[in-house]
Design a protein around this motif. Structure first.
Motif, PDB file in Angstrom:
ATOM      1  N   ARG A 252       0.748  -1.436  -0.020  1.00 52.70           N
ATOM      2  CA  ARG A 252      -0.099  -0.097   0.063  1.00 52.70           C
ATOM      3  C   ARG A 252       0.809   1.122   0.023  1.00 52.70           C
TER       4      ARG A 252
ATOM      5  N   ILE B 139     -16.957   5.395  -0.295  1.00 51.44           N
ATOM      6  CA  ILE B 139     -16.221   5.351  -1.560  1.00 51.44           C
ATOM      7  C   ILE B 139     -17.154   4.465  -2.421  1.00 51.44           C
TER       8      ILE B 139
ATOM      9  N   LEU C 188     -20.331   6.012  -3.600  1.00 51.01           N
ATOM     10  CA  LEU C 188     -20.190   7.326  -4.349  1.00 51.01           C
ATOM     11  C   LEU C 188     -19.703   6.558  -5.801  1.00 51.01           C
TER      12      LEU C 188
ATOM     13  N   CYS D 152     -11.704   4.467  -5.789  1.00 49.19           N
ATOM     14  CA  CYS D 152     -11.778   6.053  -5.707  1.00 49.19           C
ATOM     15  C   CYS D 152     -11.275   6.415  -6.975  1.00 49.19           C
TER      16      CYS D 152
ATOM     17  N   TYR E  89     -14.872   3.140   3.439  1.00 44.07           N
ATOM     18  CA  TYR E  89     -14.738   2.451   2.109  1.00 44.07           C
ATOM     19  C   TYR E  89     -16.351   2.439   1.749  1.00 44.07           C
TER      20      TYR E  89
ATOM     21  N   VAL F 197      -4.071  12.228  -9.685  1.00 41.45           N
ATOM     22  CA  VAL F 197      -4.391  13.405 -10.126  1.00 41.45           C
ATOM     23  C   VAL F 197      -3.131  14.383 -10.516  1.00 41.45           C
ATOM     24  N   ARG F 198      -2.302  14.358  -9.743  1.00 44.05           N
ATOM     25  CA  ARG F 198      -1.100  15.029  -9.883  1.00 44.05           C
ATOM     26  C   ARG F 198      -0.127  14.308 -11.037  1.00 44.05           C
TER      27      ARG F 198
ATOM     28  N   THR G  87     -13.424   6.252  -9.962  1.00 52.11           N
ATOM     29  CA  THR G  87     -14.354   7.223 -10.120  1.00 52.11           C
ATOM     30  C   THR G  87     -14.032   8.566 -10.712  1.00 52.11           C
ATOM     31  N   TYR G  88     -12.792   8.731 -10.248  1.00 54.77           N
ATOM     32  CA  TYR G  88     -11.989   9.998 -10.969  1.00 54.77           C
ATOM     33  C   TYR G  88     -11.918   9.750 -12.500  1.00 54.77           C
TER      34      TYR G  88
ATOM     35  N   GLN H  47     -13.878   7.911 -14.387  1.00 54.96           N
ATOM     36  CA  GLN H  47     -14.903   7.757 -15.130  1.00 54.96           C
ATOM     37  C   GLN H  47     -15.335   9.090 -15.346  1.00 54.96           C
ATOM     38  N   MET H  48     -15.016  10.107 -14.474  1.00 58.30           N
ATOM     39  CA  MET H  48     -15.516  11.588 -14.645  1.00 58.30           C
ATOM     40  C   MET H  48     -14.699  12.075 -15.881  1.00 58.30           C
TER      41      MET H  48
ATOM     42  N   ALA I  95      -8.949  -1.940   1.734  1.00 59.20           N
ATOM     43  CA  ALA I  95      -8.333  -0.569   1.709  1.00 59.20           C
ATOM     44  C   ALA I  95      -7.628  -0.094   0.331  1.00 59.20           C
TER      45      ALA I  95
ATOM     46  N   ARG J 194      -1.777  15.329 -14.186  1.00 59.31           N
ATOM     47  CA  ARG J 194      -1.474  16.910 -14.545  1.00 59.31           C
ATOM     48  C   ARG J 194      -0.112  16.910 -15.232  1.00 59.31           C
TER      49      ARG J 194
ATOM     50  N   LEU K  54      -5.320   8.774  -4.707  1.00 60.14           N
ATOM     51  CA  LEU K  54      -6.022   9.391  -5.502  1.00 60.14           C
ATOM     52  C   LEU K  54      -5.139  10.726  -5.826  1.00 60.14           C
ATOM     53  N   GLN K  55      -4.535  11.353  -5.034  1.00 52.91           N
ATOM     54  CA  GLN K  55      -3.925  12.756  -5.193  1.00 52.91           C
ATOM     55  C   GLN K  55      -2.736  12.338  -6.003  1.00 52.91           C
TER      56      GLN K  55
END
Lengths: 153, 1002
Positions: B12, B93, B96, B60, B90, B22-23, B63-64, B66-67, B53, B26, B18-19
């Protein structure tokens, strides 16, 4: 309300919430239409558009566009209030919210939205109540996360 | 086991969260797709692990993604796994992800039923809340059915947090599973009075939504909501309640009366614009039950909205105004200034709204002013789309309801001409069709229109010079046609002819060139006529030479239409030139080519054509094509009987919808066709009501104004002119009124003295001439001044018929200079005095004071008398005190009967005639005639010029002779059948038809 979209000035989607079931293909088409329509608007124009049988209400906050689609009989000004209230909630939660907050904590943005709206209806009009709910469920999560991030051995 | 956990947590630490994702995205702007595909591979690996976990983290991230538009449906099962985790972090998440990715056709949803039920009954309110939130997004009919009871229980949960969610979810459940509504409704109603305001507003929300779908069932709740409305201070709830009442009032008008007071109070007191707007909208929507006072209040408030600097309020104010306009136009019209101001707004959507409003606000009084304002905007407008919108609006405004608001057509023509100066407009054809329509239908305007069009043609290079402006060259189509068709009004036809034959014309689109060529020929005819009158033959020859020089350019055209017309006309002109060289006068014959006026046809004209007997328009001409023939895949189907049975009804069945659609399309087409009179109910009514010649256009051109303005005209002058005209009218009216008052010696007339002129006071300067082709047989329209009384053959000459016409003046003007003219056919010709041309009219030898009638006789020569015949003619006359000619169209119906002459015959001669065997036999039965036999005979004698030869009890023989000596013998029996003999079977057939018709009318 039918759906809520958040997108940047470049047309990048930041958040999408659909209150009625729609197929993926259609969603993509709608997103494309919305971004191109809203971004093409002149500054200092009014915030309302008619699109098919829906009313589109959009508002720009800094670099983010909030775009809400409602039924034809709905009140446009109320929809603007909804958008504004959501922004206030985000602001309160993140403390002076910016686009990056929403990008990196997109799930939080959803959680806040879910406490404010549900199934396309306003769930709670009081800012305090919404904030309290989010905080307390976050508390629950934070403790879990702390617990999980402890080394397991 | 322990090792596994250790391994999991070490893994893990190296996983992306997620961060990181995203980073990463970008940072990989250039190869985002590639980066994401590696991420998805990683996520797939993570999902395979047992550690929840890790899985939740992966979900999670999904999901990002998917958007961002990536397909993640493959992970649906993993999402369910995460949803069913016992840990809130969990679970949250998972739900969501589910609410973002699942939809009705996601099959794993079935698996979630039990999990959701477990979560709903969880002791932790946030578990329940998360499940409810998720459910609101992906509830299916199955889930709704299975979970309806659980959610219903939650509506009475101890925590308001759960209660309000449950109430709102119930709405979604009702939509998916309507059966749940009945058992749940009492509880839902209870919630309207819940102590928690959130739950209360949720219940209001749900009932409001339900009531909008089916208001009838919720009328009983009205008192309860009324109480809520007067007590609540929450604007969100108030708006919903007002909306609900908006849905209920149409069903219960009494409610409207009760509501008006609290609504007005709210309108007066609230500071929240959204609430104010909602109240105003509801008042407007329920107008039928509210007083004028509340409408005025609404308009006042809307005015404040429109005056606000906030664009949104402005927009909404205009939107609501247009709703009021439909029912209370007067109260909106007083705010014209404000609406006109909005045209200056920066926001295009506001300007368009204002334009929409203006369309409905126009009246005779303010049309010119509004259009003038719009013209200013046209000049200022940036961007062609908005300018085009303005242009179409101007034309729409002017031509609405059959030019109802236009009082001066010269002004309108000038506006149209001004519009042609617009750069880059697409609406050239629109302007052109308006020009044609006005020029054709408003006869009084033709002189002016022709002059303007000639100027346009002269300056054609200005319009076509720029390639960008080619949309506008359509206007030249109208200009050329109008100049050609009404060339007799041209000031300088030669100059226009030259303009139409310029080499530059060859660059115009083909269909316009074709019109140019055709109308050049018409102009040529006019020019010849005037030049030959001048006794100098050379001018006419020069004109022909000009045509011969210029036309070859068009003969070479690539456009077939242009080429065909040009070469045809070129040959004609060459021939004319030949004749001219022999000093033959040709003008008369050339202009005969284009004689006759093109009259508009009433939309109903087709109905007047009787359907011939035995013609069944619904019957198939050929066997209908069977469906199966077109389907190549099933050639065998042709031979199977069932297929045919199936296909038949599909063809013959008249689909009402389809019919209506076609009708609509046809109407649309007719509306756009300038040669159709638009069927406007109002104008039609006016026409029917008018007696006498009031509908005949009366021209009141103020001749003190110079009509010919060099260059292109300015419409502005008309605004002033119109003002003056109205001023004059007002003064005259006042004078009259004063006189009246003096006579009456009473002071009651005061109130109208200085008030603003009302709409009705403005009399138009020109009127649209609306021709309805509703002519009764054998005569003219009843309310016109002439009737044909008798058509009688002349015995002395076998080919002459004398027509007696009674002219009756039913209008209150003195009629003079009447000219009677008939368009000759091959068979029948009007006898004209020697020396007059074949198209000259005959002067009626008297004048008619109002209300007087007189008879005139006209002689026609008829060659063949075996067929009935109809001739068209026109009567021109001048109403005294106006210098223009008026025109009246009529039809003359020569029946075969009118060629018969009552001739006595003796019974022995009659018997000889029958025996001779020269006569052809025919017979007819008269249906439904129930009159005494001698009446019947008398009728035949009177109407059809027969004489009785002999009468024996139940039958009678009759005889008549035609002017050309045909014998007609009848044997009429009391069984009302007629046996007839005649030496000309066609004549006999027609006479019998006419007899039959006589009796079918009684």
């Amino acid at each position: 309300m039918r759906f809520l979209l958040l997108f940047s000035r470049q047309g990048k989607l930041r958040l999408q919430k659909w209150f009625t079931p729609i197929s993926e293909r259609e969603k993509k088409k709608i997103i494309r239409d919305m971004t191109s329509m809203v971004l093409a608007r002149q500054p200092r124009s009014c915030n309302f558009l008619h699109w098919k049988d829906l009313k589109i209400i959009y508002k720009r906050y800094a670099s983010l566009y909030f775009c809400l689609a409602v039924d034809n009989q709905e009140n446009e000004l109320l929809a603007l209030e909804v958008i504004h209230r959501y922004v206030e909630l985000l602001d309160k939660y993140f403390g002076n919210v910016c686009e990056l907050d929403i990008i990196f904590n997109f799930e939080k943005a959803y959680f806040i939205l879910d406490e404010f709206l549900i199934g396309g209806e306003i769930q709670e009009t009081s800012k305090q109540v919404v904030n309290r709910c989010i905080e307390s469920s976050d508390m629950l999560q934070e403790t879990m996360e702390e617990y999980m991030s402890k080394p397991a051995f | 086991m322990a090792l596994k956990i250790v391994k999991g947590s070490i893994d893990r630490m190296f996983d992306k969260n997620l961060q990181d994702l995203v980073r990463g995205i970008r940072n990989h702007k250039e190869d985002e797709a590639k980066y994401i595909s590696t991420c998805i591979d990683e996520i797939k690996q993570e999902l395979k692990q047992d550690n929840i976990a890790v899985k939740a983290n992966a979900v999670c991230k999904l999901t990002y993604l998917q958007m961002l538009g990536y397909d993640v449906s493959w992970a649906a099962f993993n999402i369910v796994e995460v949803m069913s985790s016992s840990k809130f972090t969990y679970k949250r998440i998972g739900y969501l992800a589910a609410s973002q990715c699942f939809h009705e056709s996601t099959d794993v949803i079935m698996l979630t039923t039990n999990q959701i039920r477990k979560d709903l009954s969880s002791p932790n309110q946030y578990d329940t809340g998360v499940a409810l939130t998720g459910l609101s997004c992906f509830v299916t009919p199955d889930l709704a059915r299975d979970l309806a009871n659980d959610i219903m229980t939650l509506m009475s949960h101890t925590k308001p947090y759960i209660r309000k969610k449950a109430v709102l979810i119930m709405y979604k459940v009702f939509l998916k599973y309507p059966e749940s509504l009945r058992p749940a409704f009492p509880r839902l109603k209870e919630k309207l009075e819940d102590p928690d305001p959130g739950v209360q507003s949720a219940a209001v929300n749900v009932i409001c939504e339900l009531a909008r779908r089916n208001p009838k069932n919720y009328l009983s709740l009205a008192p309860l909501f009324f109480k809520l409305m007067t007590s609540s201070t929450n604007n969100w709830v108030l708006i919903k309640i007002i909306k609900l009442f908006g849905a209920l009032t149409p069903l219960e008008p009494r409610l409207g009366k009760k509501l008006i007071e609290p609504l007005t109070n709210l309108i007066h007191s609230t500071s929240a614009m959204s609430l104010l707007y909602e109240c105003v909208n509801t008042v407007i929507a329920g107008q039928y039950c509210c007083s004028l006072g509340s409408v005025v209040l609404c308009v006042q408030k809307l005015r404040i909205l429109i005056e606000d600097s906030d664009q949104n309020l402005k927009y909404l104010g205009l939107l609501a105004m247009s709703k009021i306009l439909k029912t209370h136009p007067k109260s909106v019209q007083s705010h014209k200034d404000l609406i006109l101001q909005c045209l200056d707004d920066k926001d295009e959507s506001i300007r368009l709204r204002a334009l929409d409003l203006l369309y409905g606000m126009v009246s005779k009084k303010n049309l010119m002013e509004i259009v003038k304002k719009l013209m200013l905007h046209v000049d200022k407008a940036e961007g062609t789309t908005y300018r085009d919108e303005l242009l179409t609006k101007i034309i729409d405004i002017c031509c609405q309801s059959n030019y109802q608001y236009i009082t001066n057509f010269e002004w309108y023509i000038s506006i149209l001409v001004e519009l042609t100066r617009l750069e880059g407009t697409r609406h050239g054809h629109l302007i052109a069709s308006q020009m044609l329509d006005v020029a054709i239908r408003v006869k009084a305007i033709r002189v002016f229109a022709v002059a303007q069009m000639a100027t346009l043609l002269d300056n054609a290079h200005l319009l076509t010079g720029n390639m960008q402006r080619n949309g506008i060259c359509e206007v030249l189509y109208a200009a050329a046609w109008i100049c050609g068709e009404f060339s007799e009004h041209l000031e300088n036809p030669m100059q226009t002819l030259e303009a139409m034959l310029r080499p530059k014309v060859a660059t115009l689109p083909g269909h316009i060139q074709a019109v140019y060529v055709q109308n050049a020929a018409k102009l040529f005819a006019t020019v010849l006529k005037s030049q030959e009158g001048n006794t100098d033959g050379t001018a006419a020859q020069e004109t022909s030479q000009l045509m011969i020089e210029r036309l070859p350019l068009f003969v070479q055209s690539a456009n077939l239409e242009v080429q065909e017309r040009a070469s045809c006309i070129l040959q004609l002109v060459k021939y004319i030139q030949k004749l001219q060289q022999k000093d033959v006068e040709v003008a008369e014959e050339v202009s005969a080519l284009f004689a006759g006026e093109l009259n508009p046809v009433a939309p109903k004209a087709q109905k007047k054509v009787p359907v011939p007997e035995g013609l069944d328009l619904d019957a198939w001409i050929n066997e209908p094509p069977s469906e199966s023939e077109s389907e190549d895949e099933q050639p065998k189907a042709i031979f199977t009987k069932e297929e045919h049975k199936h296909s038949r009804p599909r063809h013959t069945e008249v689909d009402e919808k389809e019919l209506a659609k076609r009708r609509e399309a046809r109407k649309q087409e007719q509306a756009n066709n300038p040669f159709y009179i638009k069927a406007s109910p109002s104008s039609q009514k006016v026409y029917q009501e008018s007696t006498g010649v009031e509908h005949i256009p009366v021209v009141q051109i103020d001749l003190s104004v110079p009509l010919k303005v060099p260059g292109l005209p300015m419409s502005d002058q008309y605004v002033k002119l119109e003002e003056e005209r109205r001023q004059k009218q007002r003064v005259e009216k006042k004078k009259k009124e004063k006189k009246k008052r003096k006579e009456k010696h009473s002071g009651r007339g005061k109130k109208r003295d200085s008030g603003p002129e009302s709409e009705e006071d403005i009399t138009p300067a020109h009127m649209v001439d609306i021709v309805t082709e509703e002519m009764p047989e054998n005569a003219l329209p009843i309310h016109t001044p002439i009737t044909v009384c008798d058509i009688q053959g002349n015995l002395q000459d076998g080919s002459q018929v004398v027509v007696s016409v009674i002219f009756e003046n039913k209008c209150d003007g003195f009629l003079k200079s009447m000219e009677f003219n008939v368009l000759d056919s091959l068979n029948a010709k009007l006898q004209r005095p020697e020396g007059s041309g074949p198209h000259d009219g005959l002067t009626v030898p008297f004048q008619l004071p109002p209300g007087v009638s007189n008879e005139a006789r006209f002689v026609f020569t008829v060659q063949s008398i075996v067929m009935p015949q109809k001739l068209k003619g026109t009567l021109t006359f001048i109403v005294k005190d106006s210098s223009t000619h008026e025109k009246l169209d009529f039809k003359l119906h020569f029946t075969c009967t009118s060629y018969l002459i009552t001739t006595p015959c003796y019974s022995d001669a009659f018997a000889k005639l029958l025996e001779s065997g020269d006569l052809k036999c025919s017979s007819v039965r008269l249906e439904g005639v129930s009159m005494p036999f001698h009446h019947l005979l008398a009728r035949i004698c009177f109407h059809h010029h027969f004489s009785v030869v002999e009468r024996i009890d139940s039958c009678s023989s009759m005889y008549s002779r035609s002017i050309q000596g045909h014998h007609v013998c009848l044997l009429v029996k009391t069984t009302v059948s007629i046996d007839a003999k005649c030496d000309e079977p066609t004549l006999l057939g027609n006479v019998l038809d006419e007899i039959k018709q006589t009796f079918s009318q009684c």
